[in-house]
Design a protein around this motif. Structure first.
Motif: not given
Length: 398
Positions: A133-134, A162-164, A171-173, A190-195
């Motif tokens: 439910q975005t 957002l990555i999920d 996500a990068l923004k 870590r989240m920035a790496l994944k994005a």
């Protein structure tokens, strides 16, 4: 025991007061002409005590009455906070149980308490995201935009969700907003790496991997794999010309340039741009650190010109490797290719026949037959050349 001591002290006090009052014969006189009031001192003391108690009771009543609205408000606030805390605990329980609809409803009840509203909104946003439910998720996150104390938590949650949802650009923004806020903790990296990985922003992936490696925050196997993927993409980029591919290569740390996977991709990239001298150097340095026969294919693709010192050096290097790895079909093929270029027909034939004997894959057999056919063509032996071409064609067809 303490109760009996109190009773004993009470009786002792009563007896002491009675004895003191019995021997107290003083009087108190209130004179206001023409009136006169005579009181015993004992009675006056009793009246003073009663008057003090009455004044204290009146003042206490007034103070309690004035504080009553505040106490009622505090009671209601405490009751609301208690209900909010209970709802917040239920929301967490339901969320970890995977009952996301119940978790969102419990978080909605918890948000009625101002102290729990922020955390309840984060839980509700995560629960709504799990139910896909975005719109509700974004609405819950929007309620936190004015709460400065939960800004980092809101941004971290938004990045993760957002990555999920596979929206790495958005996500990068949010990552940029988080970095502007000065947040640099490990999970944020870590989240920035994944994005950036999802967005195929490989230069930034490399920078983040190095930063996380310095903090021992990334598993070595994952770190190696991410660096390999990044180097692979950078080296395969068709927009890179000869000068650009050199710049990309020398921007790679020296300890990574000798890794077989990276050296293999780099040697192929150098060969595609006609940089055969560079490709040979890359392979030789990597082989000096770790033997990997996959590197022999770009090494023979980078064969030097006939009669040049570079070709002689290649043959000598391969013969040195051959003494250490005598039964390697890729090495036999490489030596044969170099000997063919130098027109050393006998050595070339011997190594090709040995490669054909030791071949473990159809590709190695095809290449051996093809090179034997080319050699016999050069020696003006068309029957033998045709036989090997037929064998090569059969392998291709199979």
């Amino acid at each position: 025991m303490r109760f009996f001591l109190w009773i004993l002290a009470l009786f002792a006090s009563a007896i002491g007061i009675a004895v003191a009052a019995h021997y107290n014969v003083g009087n108190v006189v209130f004179f206001y002409p023409p009136y006169r009031i005579d009181l015993s001192l004992n009675f006056f003391i009793l009246l003073a005590i009663l008057l003090f108690a009455m004044i204290y009771a009146v003042l206490k009543t007034i103070r309690v009455t004035k504080a009553m609205p505040g106490r009622v408000a505090a009671y209601r606030r405490d009751k609301l906070e208690k209900k909010g805390n209970q709802a917040l605990r239920e929301a967490l329980k339901y969320y970890f149980e995977g009952r996301f609809g119940h978790a969102e409803k419990a978080a909605m009840r918890a948000s009625e308490s101002p102290e729990n509203a922020g955390l309840a909104a984060l839980i509700a946003a995560r629960a709504a995201h799990r139910m896909q439910q975005t719109d509700r998720r974004d609405t819950w996150l929007a309620t936190l935009e004015e709460d400065a104390s939960l800004k980092s938590a809101r941004l971290m949650t938004a990045i993760e969700l957002l990555i999920d949802e596979r929206q790495p650009e958005l996500a990068l923004k949010v990552v940029d907003e988080l970095n502007a806020n000065g947040t640099r903790h490990i999970h944020a990296l870590r989240m920035a790496l994944k994005a950036n990985q999802r967005a195929h922003n490989w230069p930034e992936v490399l920078r983040l991997v190095r930063t996380l490696d310095k903090n021992n925050a990334l598993h070595p196997a994952l770190s190696l794999r991410l660096r390999e993927l990044a180097y692979d993409d950078l080296l395969r980029n068709p927009a890179n010309d000869a000068e650009s591919i050199r710049n990309v290569w020398f921007a790679i740390p020296a300890e990574d340039r000798v890794k077989p996977y990276v050296a293999l991709r780099a040697a192929h990239a150098f060969n595609q741009r006609g940089l055969h001298d560079g490709a040979r150097t890359i392979v030789e340095k990597a082989m000096a650190e770790e033997w990997d026969d996959r590197l022999l294919r770009p090494y023979r693709d980078a064969v030097a010109e006939q009669g040049t010192p570079a070709l002689v050096a290649q043959i000598e290097r391969c013969e040195e490797w051959h003494r250490k790895h005598p039964a390697d079909p890729e090495l036999e093929l490489t030596l044969a290719t170099l000997c063919l270029r130098q027109q050393l027909w006998g050595k070339a034939q011997r190594h090709l026949e040995q490669a054909l004997s030791d071949a473990v894959t159809p590709r190695q057999q095809q290449e051996s037959h093809r090179k034997l056919a080319q050699m016999y063509e050069s020696l003006n032996q068309p029957e033998k050349a045709a036989a090997h071409y037929r064998q090569c064609a059969l392998l291709v067809a199979a």
